[in-house]
Design a protein around this motif. Sequence first.
Motif, PDB file in Angstrom:
ATOM      1  N   LEU A 123     -16.702 -51.411 -61.749  1.00  0.00           N
ATOM      2  CA  LEU A 123     -15.928 -52.483 -61.127  1.00  0.00           C
ATOM      3  C   LEU A 123     -15.658 -52.096 -59.683  1.00  0.00           C
ATOM      4  N   THR A 124     -16.088 -52.935 -58.758  1.00  0.00           N
ATOM      5  CA  THR A 124     -15.871 -52.700 -57.330  1.00  0.00           C
ATOM      6  C   THR A 124     -14.871 -53.709 -56.796  1.00  0.00           C
ATOM      7  N   THR A 125     -13.854 -53.228 -56.110  1.00  0.00           N
ATOM      8  CA  THR A 125     -12.803 -54.094 -55.581  1.00  0.00           C
ATOM      9  C   THR A 125     -12.561 -53.777 -54.111  1.00  0.00           C
ATOM     10  N   ALA A 143      -0.502 -61.942 -45.406  1.00  0.00           N
ATOM     11  CA  ALA A 143      -1.561 -62.689 -46.068  1.00  0.00           C
ATOM     12  C   ALA A 143      -2.566 -61.686 -46.617  1.00  0.00           C
ATOM     13  N   ASN A 144      -3.148 -61.989 -47.775  1.00  0.00           N
ATOM     14  CA  ASN A 144      -4.088 -61.060 -48.387  1.00  0.00           C
ATOM     15  C   ASN A 144      -5.269 -61.795 -48.995  1.00  0.00           C
ATOM     16  N   VAL A 145      -6.373 -61.078 -49.122  1.00  0.00           N
ATOM     17  CA  VAL A 145      -7.575 -61.597 -49.759  1.00  0.00           C
ATOM     18  C   VAL A 145      -8.236 -60.448 -50.499  1.00  0.00           C
ATOM     19  N   ALA A 146      -8.862 -60.730 -51.644  1.00  0.00           N
ATOM     20  CA  ALA A 146      -9.475 -59.676 -52.460  1.00  0.00           C
ATOM     21  C   ALA A 146     -10.725 -60.207 -53.137  1.00  0.00           C
ATOM     22  N   VAL A 147     -11.701 -59.323 -53.324  1.00  0.00           N
ATOM     23  CA  VAL A 147     -12.933 -59.632 -54.042  1.00  0.00           C
ATOM     24  C   VAL A 147     -13.198 -58.504 -55.022  1.00  0.00           C
ATOM     25  N   ALA A 148     -13.523 -58.851 -56.278  1.00  0.00           N
ATOM     26  CA  ALA A 148     -13.831 -57.853 -57.292  1.00  0.00           C
ATOM     27  C   ALA A 148     -15.057 -58.310 -58.071  1.00  0.00           C
ATOM     28  N   GLU A 150     -18.026 -56.959 -61.257  1.00  0.00           N
ATOM     29  CA  GLU A 150     -18.683 -56.046 -62.176  1.00  0.00           C
ATOM     30  C   GLU A 150     -19.796 -56.819 -62.879  1.00  0.00           C
ATOM     31  N   TYR A 151     -20.446 -56.197 -63.844  1.00  0.00           N
ATOM     32  CA  TYR A 151     -21.668 -56.767 -64.420  1.00  0.00           C
ATOM     33  C   TYR A 151     -21.471 -58.184 -64.950  1.00  0.00           C
ATOM     34  N   ASP A 152     -20.371 -58.435 -65.644  1.00  0.00           N
ATOM     35  CA  ASP A 152     -20.180 -59.732 -66.292  1.00  0.00           C
ATOM     36  C   ASP A 152     -18.976 -60.495 -65.741  1.00  0.00           C
ATOM     37  N   TYR A 153     -18.499 -60.116 -64.533  1.00  0.00           N
ATOM     38  CA  TYR A 153     -17.267 -60.722 -64.046  1.00  0.00           C
ATOM     39  C   TYR A 153     -17.236 -60.706 -62.531  1.00  0.00           C
ATOM     40  N   PHE A 154     -16.722 -61.802 -61.949  1.00  0.00           N
ATOM     41  CA  PHE A 154     -16.560 -61.878 -60.498  1.00  0.00           C
ATOM     42  C   PHE A 154     -15.249 -62.575 -60.200  1.00  0.00           C
ATOM     43  N   SER A 155     -14.500 -62.050 -59.221  1.00  0.00           N
ATOM     44  CA  SER A 155     -13.180 -62.586 -58.917  1.00  0.00           C
ATOM     45  C   SER A 155     -12.948 -62.645 -57.416  1.00  0.00           C
ATOM     46  N   VAL A 156     -12.315 -63.736 -56.977  1.00  0.00           N
ATOM     47  CA  VAL A 156     -11.866 -63.883 -55.594  1.00  0.00           C
ATOM     48  C   VAL A 156     -10.385 -64.233 -55.634  1.00  0.00           C
ATOM     49  N   GLY A 157      -9.608 -63.543 -54.829  1.00  0.00           N
ATOM     50  CA  GLY A 157      -8.178 -63.809 -54.796  1.00  0.00           C
ATOM     51  C   GLY A 157      -7.648 -63.896 -53.385  1.00  0.00           C
ATOM     52  N   PHE A 158      -6.585 -64.658 -53.203  1.00  0.00           N
ATOM     53  CA  PHE A 158      -5.946 -64.764 -51.899  1.00  0.00           C
ATOM     54  C   PHE A 158      -4.480 -65.150 -52.104  1.00  0.00           C
ATOM     55  N   GLY A 159      -3.665 -64.859 -51.105  1.00  0.00           N
ATOM     56  CA  GLY A 159      -2.245 -65.177 -51.228  1.00  0.00           C
ATOM     57  C   GLY A 159      -1.474 -64.755 -50.003  1.00  0.00           C
ATOM     58  N   GLY A 160      -0.160 -64.764 -50.144  1.00  0.00           N
ATOM     59  CA  GLY A 160       0.694 -64.403 -49.022  1.00  0.00           C
ATOM     60  C   GLY A 160       2.116 -64.156 -49.484  1.00  0.00           C
ATOM     61  N   SER A 161       2.932 -63.646 -48.555  1.00  0.00           N
ATOM     62  CA  SER A 161       4.326 -63.369 -48.885  1.00  0.00           C
ATOM     63  C   SER A 161       5.198 -63.518 -47.641  1.00  0.00           C
ATOM     64  N   ASN A 178       0.069 -65.951 -55.142  1.00  0.00           N
ATOM     65  CA  ASN A 178      -1.321 -65.519 -55.178  1.00  0.00           C
ATOM     66  C   ASN A 178      -2.140 -66.444 -56.057  1.00  0.00           C
ATOM     67  N   VAL A 179      -3.415 -66.561 -55.726  1.00  0.00           N
ATOM     68  CA  VAL A 179      -4.373 -67.339 -56.497  1.00  0.00           C
ATOM     69  C   VAL A 179      -5.594 -66.466 -56.761  1.00  0.00           C
ATOM     70  N   PHE A 180      -6.054 -66.441 -58.015  1.00  0.00           N
ATOM     71  CA  PHE A 180      -7.273 -65.711 -58.363  1.00  0.00           C
ATOM     72  C   PHE A 180      -8.238 -66.673 -59.046  1.00  0.00           C
ATOM     73  N   LEU A 181      -9.458 -66.728 -58.539  1.00  0.00           N
ATOM     74  CA  LEU A 181     -10.503 -67.595 -59.075  1.00  0.00           C
ATOM     75  C   LEU A 181     -11.598 -66.703 -59.640  1.00  0.00           C
ATOM     76  N   ASP A 182     -11.695 -66.674 -60.968  1.00  0.00           N
ATOM     77  CA  ASP A 182     -12.587 -65.745 -61.650  1.00  0.00           C
ATOM     78  C   ASP A 182     -13.711 -66.491 -62.364  1.00  0.00           C
ATOM     79  N   THR A 183     -14.823 -65.818 -62.518  1.00  0.00           N
ATOM     80  CA  THR A 183     -15.968 -66.380 -63.240  1.00  0.00           C
ATOM     81  C   THR A 183     -16.573 -65.325 -64.151  1.00  0.00           C
ATOM     82  N   TRP A 184     -16.707 -65.661 -65.434  1.00  0.00           N
ATOM     83  CA  TRP A 184     -17.390 -64.797 -66.388  1.00  0.00           C
ATOM     84  C   TRP A 184     -18.896 -65.033 -66.328  1.00  0.00           C
ATOM     85  N   ASN A 185     -19.654 -63.996 -66.604  1.00  0.00           N
ATOM     86  CA  ASN A 185     -21.057 -64.131 -66.982  1.00  0.00           C
ATOM     87  C   ASN A 185     -21.096 -63.735 -68.446  1.00  0.00           C
ATOM     88  N   ALA A 186     -20.806 -64.715 -69.320  1.00  0.00           N
ATOM     89  CA  ALA A 186     -20.463 -64.432 -70.711  1.00  0.00           C
ATOM     90  C   ALA A 186     -21.554 -63.659 -71.444  1.00  0.00           C
TER      91      ALA A 186
END
Length: 414
Positions: A123-125, A143-148, A150-161, A178-186
């Motif tokens: 898992l790379t973040t 403000a923040n943004v994140a990307v993660a 791995e083999y069967d999963y992808f996530s993008v997140g963003f938010g603020g405080s 914060n908001v996280f938008l994730d996608t499985w590769n089932a």
Amino acid sequence: MKKLSLILLLLSTALAAQESQQETSTTYKKRVLESTEIDFLASYYTQEGDNAAVTGGIGTEELTDLTPTILVSIPLNDDDVLTIDASISAYTSASSSNVGPFDGNGPANPFVASSGASRQDVLTTVSGNYSHSSDDRNDIWSANVAVATEYDYFSVGFGGSYTKLFNEKNTEISVKANVFLDTWNAIYPTELRDQPSFIKFDDESRNSYSLGIGFSQILSKRMQGSLSLDVIQQEGLLSTPFQRVQFADVTDVIVQEFTLGDDVERLPDSRVKIAAGGRLHYYINEIFTVRTFYRYYIDDWGINSHTASIEIPIKITDKFTLYPSYRFYTQTAADYFAPFNEHLSTQDFYTSDYDLSDFDANQYGFGVSYTDIFAKMHIWKLGLKTIDLRFRQYERNSGLKASLFSGGFNFVMD
């Protein structure tokens, strides 16, 4: 007339001096972060147990995970700081290897790891955070943004405080979102993939939205307290596609020493989580401090939990501090949980994941830290400011045991 001119001259000189003093006082201010800081962090996690969700609630839960992390905080000017966080989590899991249990050299068995590709993953973040402080340091925006991935999963997140300090900085109120938008590769268990009756998930996305509110107050010279409230809304694929379920009203099919899954975990496509907590820190003397924490959690899946912890930092010298700690956790089971082979095929939702079961857990911890605010020790252009080493032992009454070793080195650039 001369007296009037002299008075006007003195008045104008005084006003000019006052303006100059005001400009100096407003332009000179302490930087939020004096210089670039770099943290090198690492953790090693290991666990064992006999309730793997991948094999339906029985089987090995053996897992190891190594996570190196680098955290860089860069002052952009007096008020703004950019923080970049990058980590790689490399794990090997005996339970997830049994997504394909027939890849091993011996007979398939839920208590024996297979050698399939699913036994390990990385898992790379990468995340970034930008923060801005007002001139008086009473208002902080970030403000923040994140990307993660791995083999069967992808996530993008963003938010603020936003944080507001007042009452001479004795009181603090904060809000974060914060908001996280994730996608499985089932990935499904091997025996179910080609079954005509097996229904795959048609939506492999998962969205999470969180809102948190915090309040902190210095109560006295020795005591500080804080309260927090967090609300999380999740929507989409909340089931784990490769976790099996076996039904009590369906005849078991056993191949070699392995009970095939009748279906995968099926959970509702929405979940609301609410957590409310508080902290109380008390300074006893120059040697001892007491830090306590409590949190109550509830969700609409039927889980209620309580968390209580205490940590007592012991300052043994000017530079070294010890950190003994204890944490207790208890939760009720989710409405959709049942152990191995106890669900019915007529149910709409079902899981045999013991993370959603009824259990109690104890965690014992110990740490030691070294601090030198002057960073006298140098490695190249980096001054060593802190060293932090921790160990935690976690035990559930279900039999799961885990150990976590972690360490961190904080450097300041010259």
